[in-house]
Design a protein around this motif. Structure first.
Motif, PDB file in Angstrom:
ATOM      1  N   ASP A 194       0.764  -1.232   0.000  1.00 13.95           N
ATOM      2  CA  ASP A 194       0.000   0.000   0.000  1.00 13.95           C
ATOM      3  C   ASP A 194       0.794   1.282   0.000  1.00 13.95           C
ATOM      4  O   ASP A 194       0.213   2.331   0.213  1.00 13.95           O
ATOM      5  CB  ASP A 194      -0.916   0.015   1.234  1.00 13.95           C
ATOM      6  CG  ASP A 194      -1.907  -1.116   1.157  1.00 13.95           C
ATOM      7  OD1 ASP A 194      -2.422  -1.340   0.079  1.00 13.95           O
ATOM      8  OD2 ASP A 194      -2.146  -1.754   2.183  1.00 13.95           O
ATOM      9  N   THR A 195       2.083   1.231  -0.179  1.00 13.90           N
ATOM     10  CA  THR A 195       2.819   2.488  -0.081  1.00 13.90           C
ATOM     11  C   THR A 195       3.799   2.664  -1.208  1.00 13.90           C
ATOM     12  O   THR A 195       4.607   1.770  -1.473  1.00 13.90           O
ATOM     13  CB  THR A 195       3.607   2.548   1.241  1.00 13.90           C
ATOM     14  OG1 THR A 195       2.683   2.492   2.307  1.00 13.90           O
ATOM     15  CG2 THR A 195       4.410   3.832   1.353  1.00 13.90           C
ATOM     16  N   ARG A 223      -6.861   5.761  12.232  1.00  9.98           N
ATOM     17  CA  ARG A 223      -5.515   5.158  12.254  1.00  9.98           C
ATOM     18  C   ARG A 223      -4.590   5.875  11.249  1.00  9.98           C
ATOM     19  O   ARG A 223      -4.942   6.097  10.111  1.00  9.98           O
ATOM     20  CB  ARG A 223      -5.609   3.676  11.891  1.00  9.98           C
ATOM     21  CG  ARG A 223      -4.280   2.923  11.906  1.00  9.98           C
ATOM     22  CD  ARG A 223      -3.632   2.865  10.532  1.00  9.98           C
ATOM     23  NE  ARG A 223      -2.474   1.967  10.523  1.00  9.98           N
ATOM     24  CZ  ARG A 223      -1.631   1.874   9.494  1.00  9.98           C
ATOM     25  NH1 ARG A 223      -1.801   2.606   8.420  1.00  9.98           N
ATOM     26  NH2 ARG A 223      -0.611   1.052   9.554  1.00  9.98           N
ATOM     27  N   GLY A 225      -0.586   5.595   9.797  1.00  8.61           N
ATOM     28  CA  GLY A 225       0.574   4.706   9.761  1.00  8.61           C
ATOM     29  C   GLY A 225       1.880   5.470   9.788  1.00  8.61           C
ATOM     30  O   GLY A 225       1.950   6.629  10.204  1.00  8.61           O
ATOM     31  N   ASP A 226       2.918   4.806   9.331  1.00  9.87           N
ATOM     32  CA  ASP A 226       4.257   5.390   9.337  1.00  9.87           C
ATOM     33  C   ASP A 226       4.480   6.400   8.211  1.00  9.87           C
ATOM     34  O   ASP A 226       5.307   7.309   8.324  1.00  9.87           O
ATOM     35  CB  ASP A 226       5.300   4.268   9.209  1.00  9.87           C
ATOM     36  CG  ASP A 226       5.094   3.407   7.953  1.00  9.87           C
ATOM     37  OD1 ASP A 226       3.938   3.297   7.475  1.00  9.87           O
ATOM     38  OD2 ASP A 226       6.081   2.847   7.445  1.00  9.87           O
ATOM     39  N   THR A 246       8.323   0.831   3.638  1.00 13.76           N
ATOM     40  CA  THR A 246       7.009   0.276   3.315  1.00 13.76           C
ATOM     41  C   THR A 246       6.793  -0.957   4.179  1.00 13.76           C
ATOM     42  O   THR A 246       7.760  -1.618   4.561  1.00 13.76           O
ATOM     43  CB  THR A 246       6.910  -0.078   1.811  1.00 13.76           C
ATOM     44  OG1 THR A 246       5.615  -0.625   1.542  1.00 13.76           O
ATOM     45  CG2 THR A 246       7.966  -1.082   1.376  1.00 13.76           C
ATOM     46  N   ASP A 250       2.340   0.253  11.634  1.00 10.96           N
ATOM     47  CA  ASP A 250       2.085   0.330  13.075  1.00 10.96           C
ATOM     48  C   ASP A 250       3.308  -0.114  13.866  1.00 10.96           C
ATOM     49  O   ASP A 250       3.604   0.426  14.928  1.00 10.96           O
ATOM     50  CB  ASP A 250       0.880  -0.538  13.443  1.00 10.96           C
ATOM     51  CG  ASP A 250      -0.417   0.056  12.914  1.00 10.96           C
ATOM     52  OD1 ASP A 250      -0.705   1.211  13.225  1.00 10.96           O
ATOM     53  OD2 ASP A 250      -1.115  -0.641  12.158  1.00 10.96           O
ATOM     54  N   PHE A 290       6.438  -7.380   8.769  1.00 12.81           N
ATOM     55  CA  PHE A 290       6.468  -7.234   7.315  1.00 12.81           C
ATOM     56  C   PHE A 290       6.988  -5.838   6.991  1.00 12.81           C
ATOM     57  O   PHE A 290       6.392  -4.830   7.409  1.00 12.81           O
ATOM     58  CB  PHE A 290       5.052  -7.417   6.755  1.00 12.81           C
ATOM     59  CG  PHE A 290       4.879  -6.922   5.347  1.00 12.81           C
ATOM     60  CD1 PHE A 290       5.722  -7.351   4.332  1.00 12.81           C
ATOM     61  CD2 PHE A 290       3.865  -6.030   5.029  1.00 12.81           C
ATOM     62  CE1 PHE A 290       5.562  -6.892   3.031  1.00 12.81           C
ATOM     63  CE2 PHE A 290       3.693  -5.576   3.728  1.00 12.81           C
ATOM     64  CZ  PHE A 290       4.547  -6.001   2.728  1.00 12.81           C
TER      65      PHE A 290
HETATM   66  C1  SD4 Z   1       1.084   1.757   6.470  1.00 15.44           C
HETATM   67  N1  SD4 Z   1       3.309   1.472   5.643  1.00 15.44           N
HETATM   68  O1  SD4 Z   1       0.198   2.585   6.465  1.00 15.44           O
HETATM   69  C2  SD4 Z   1       1.923   1.579   5.242  1.00 15.44           C
HETATM   70  C3  SD4 Z   1       1.439   0.411   4.450  1.00 15.44           C
HETATM   71  C4  SD4 Z   1       2.432  -0.247   3.530  1.00 15.44           C
HETATM   72  O2  SD4 Z   1       3.082  -2.027   2.232  1.00 15.44           O
HETATM   73  O3  SD4 Z   1       3.479   0.228   3.263  1.00 15.44           O
HETATM   74  N2  SD4 Z   1       2.172  -1.425   3.020  1.00 15.44           N
HETATM   75  O4  SD4 Z   1       1.298   0.995   7.436  1.00 15.44           O
END
Ligand code: SD4
Length: 335
Positions: A194-195, A223, A225-226, A246, A250, A290
């Motif tokens: 997702d990033t 929420r 994220g990073d 990526t 959390d 992950f």
């Molecule tokens: C998140 N780091 O919001 C992003 C998601 C992501 O591969 O990178 N997924 O936690």
């Protein structure tokens, strides 16, 4: 010792000519758009903004931008940031609603306010005042993901220490009397990348980095994220280099892996080693997390590293420089 030998063998550093753009995952169009921006005379910030915006517009494999990762209410919300490694300015948005071009809004936060991070509906109001068009971020696909999830008793989800039992039932939830350590495995979908994280290094060693994401499927509303957090999702410093992350934000945001990698490069580590050390730091506490990190220094050396876990043993990323047309897909074995 053995781990480090493996890291050194797997993470052979790459070297490109400057200018250079690298980004997470096999997001080819985003890489090409960023590279074209540089070729057209744009700066490193333009390259990062345009590259990430391309991903947002075409939903990069369906998982960045609108129509992805619906939260517990079915809404898609976006996180993004951009960092100017020459001035150390940062602009970011988190939990942004109803605006597709999150990285554009992040850049507006940097260039049109003295703030660093705007969130939620207020970020949307700011975006509208800056001329961004409000739109529904829901698509048939995200609605379908959401309805399937509801039908499946809201499984999986991110709740713990609440009643009714969140591993079996939907909310609304109330807290249990005493919080206990969770025995459930963490919810991470390694197939939902997702990033986009991107680093651009100019001919003159200028550095910018940025991210854009729709976060995590079925997240608790609100929420963040990073990705929009400087030092976590990305970091850039002209005197050292840039990094972007990526994965499971959390967990990863607790360790500021992008900041750590840039500081390690400043201390002399090559980019591959810096990335690997940032991953190792997290791995020590969360062996199964992950995640992946990309790194580039101001002399055109670059690298990446990822944490090996079931279903994730190789991480792909894109490299664009004057020798790679179209941008080159690279990969690294996770360790
Ligand atoms: C998140 N780091 O919001 C992003 C998601 C992501 O591969 O990178 N997924 O936690």
């Amino acid at each position: 010792m053995l781990t480090w030998l493996v890291v050194l063998l797997l993470c052979a550093p790459g070297h490109a000519s400057l200018p250079l753009v690298i980004n997470t995952w096999a997001f080819r169009d985003a890489a090409a758009a960023a590279w074209r921006a540089l070729q057209a005379g744009g700066g490193v910030l333009d390259a990062v903004e345009i590259g990430c915006a391309r991903c947002e517009a075409e939903q990069c494999d369906g998982s960045v931008g609108f129509g992805g990762s619906p939260d517990e209410t079915g809404e898609t919300t976006l996180d993004a940031m951009i960092m100017n490694g020459n001035t150390m300015e940062v602009g970011a948005v988190a939990d942004l609603r109803k605006v597709k071009n999150a990285i554009g809004v992040a850049r507006a936060v940097m260039e049109r306010t003295d703030h660093t991070l705007l969130v939620g509906e207020s970020a949307t109001a700011f975006a509208e005042s800056m001329g961004f068009i409000p739109e529904d971020l829901t698509t048939n696909k995200s609605m379908n993901i959401f309805t399937q999830w509801l039908k499946g008793n809201c499984q999986p989800n991110y709740r713990k220490n609440v009643i009714p039992d969140p591993s079996k039932y939907c909310g609304p939830y109330k807290p249990t009397a005493t919080p206990e350590p969770s025995r459930r495995p963490r919810l991470t979908n390694i197939h939902s990348h997702d990033t986009i994280g991107m680093i651009a290094v100019g001919e003159d060693g200028q550095v910018a980095a940025g991210t854009s994401t729709n976060g995590a499927n079925h997240k608790v509303p609100g929420r963040v994220g990073d990705s929009p957090i400087a030092g976590a999702g990305a970091y850039a410093d002209r005197s050292a280099g840039g990094a972007a992350a990526t994965g499971d934000g959390d967990i990863m945001m607790r360790f500021l892996p992008s900041y750590l990698a840039v500081e390690l490069m400043r201390a002399g580590a090559d980019p591959s080693t810096a990335c690997a050390m940032a991953i190792s730091r997290i791995k020590r506490h969360y062996p199964q997390f992950f995640g992946a990190v990309i790194c580039a220094n101001t002399t055109g050396h670059y690298g990446a590293a990822c944490n090996k876990r079931p279903g994730f043993s190789r991480f792909h990323y894109m490299v664009s420089d004057s020798h790679t047309d179209p941008p080159l897909l690279k990969s690294v074995d996770c360790f």
